[in-house]
Design an enzyme around this catalytic site. Sequence first.
Site, PDB file in Angstrom:
ATOM      1  N   ASP A  68       0.815  -1.217   0.000  1.00 38.73           N
ATOM      2  CA  ASP A  68       0.000   0.000   0.000  1.00 38.73           C
ATOM      3  C   ASP A  68       0.848   1.266   0.000  1.00 38.73           C
ATOM      4  OD1 ASP A  68       1.052  -0.111   2.543  1.00 38.73           O
ATOM      5  OD2 ASP A  68      -0.863  -0.061   3.600  1.00 38.73           O
ATOM      6  N   HIS A  84      -1.452   5.502  11.896  1.00 41.70           N
ATOM      7  CA  HIS A  84      -1.261   6.728  11.120  1.00 41.70           C
ATOM      8  C   HIS A  84      -2.403   6.944  10.134  1.00 41.70           C
ATOM      9  CE1 HIS A  84       0.589   3.361   9.057  1.00 41.70           C
ATOM     10  NE2 HIS A  84       0.544   4.022   7.915  1.00 41.70           N
TER      11      HIS A  84
END
Length: 212
Positions: free
Chosen positions: A51, A206
């Site tokens: 990702d 995050h």
Amino acid sequence: MPNYTVKEIFFTLQGEGFHTGRAAVFCRFSGCNLWTGREQDRASAVCTFCDTDFVGVSADGGRFASPDDLDDAIARCWRAECNDDHRFVVCTGGEPLLQLDAPLVSSLHDRGFQVAIETNGTRLPPAGVDWICVSPKARADLVLCNGNELKLVYPQEGAEPERFDTLDFEHFFLQPMDGPALAENIRAAVRYCQMHPRWRLSLQTHKVLGIR
């Protein structure tokens, strides 16, 4: 003379694994040995679920001709108001061990940084790395079988947690695979950690916080 190609360098909080929540400079090296980073190659890649954009250089990356040049850029990212006693840099990618070498690690130490790596474990690290986090990938040969932290993206067919139980790591984390099945993968990882207490859950905080 070494040359380093870096996608991006930025100051943030570590979002995953053992050091979640810790202030850190991320140095994301360009390139990987398990995927080109191009979408047209994803289906044939060794790792199909990555990702992260690690191709080329961004505005806050660059090409650096020496360890000193790169270390200067990393040091500039550490906030001046932050405590210098806790300087922490995470070398990631892509695959950082395609580029990270002993002179760079030594130079970062000279600037007061603790040096961490996040690696797929297919290459051995240079001497002096302070924190080694290995994230094994199915269909990739694992050669780095010891370190501080093993962080396994879950689930992966062919990379089940029990395959790694006997490796020499201090901490074992399961991280649910992102994507359309994230909610299901979180539930599965929670169940596995409950039944196998050696493993702890790692979430990508995050992304929850909306930071890099």
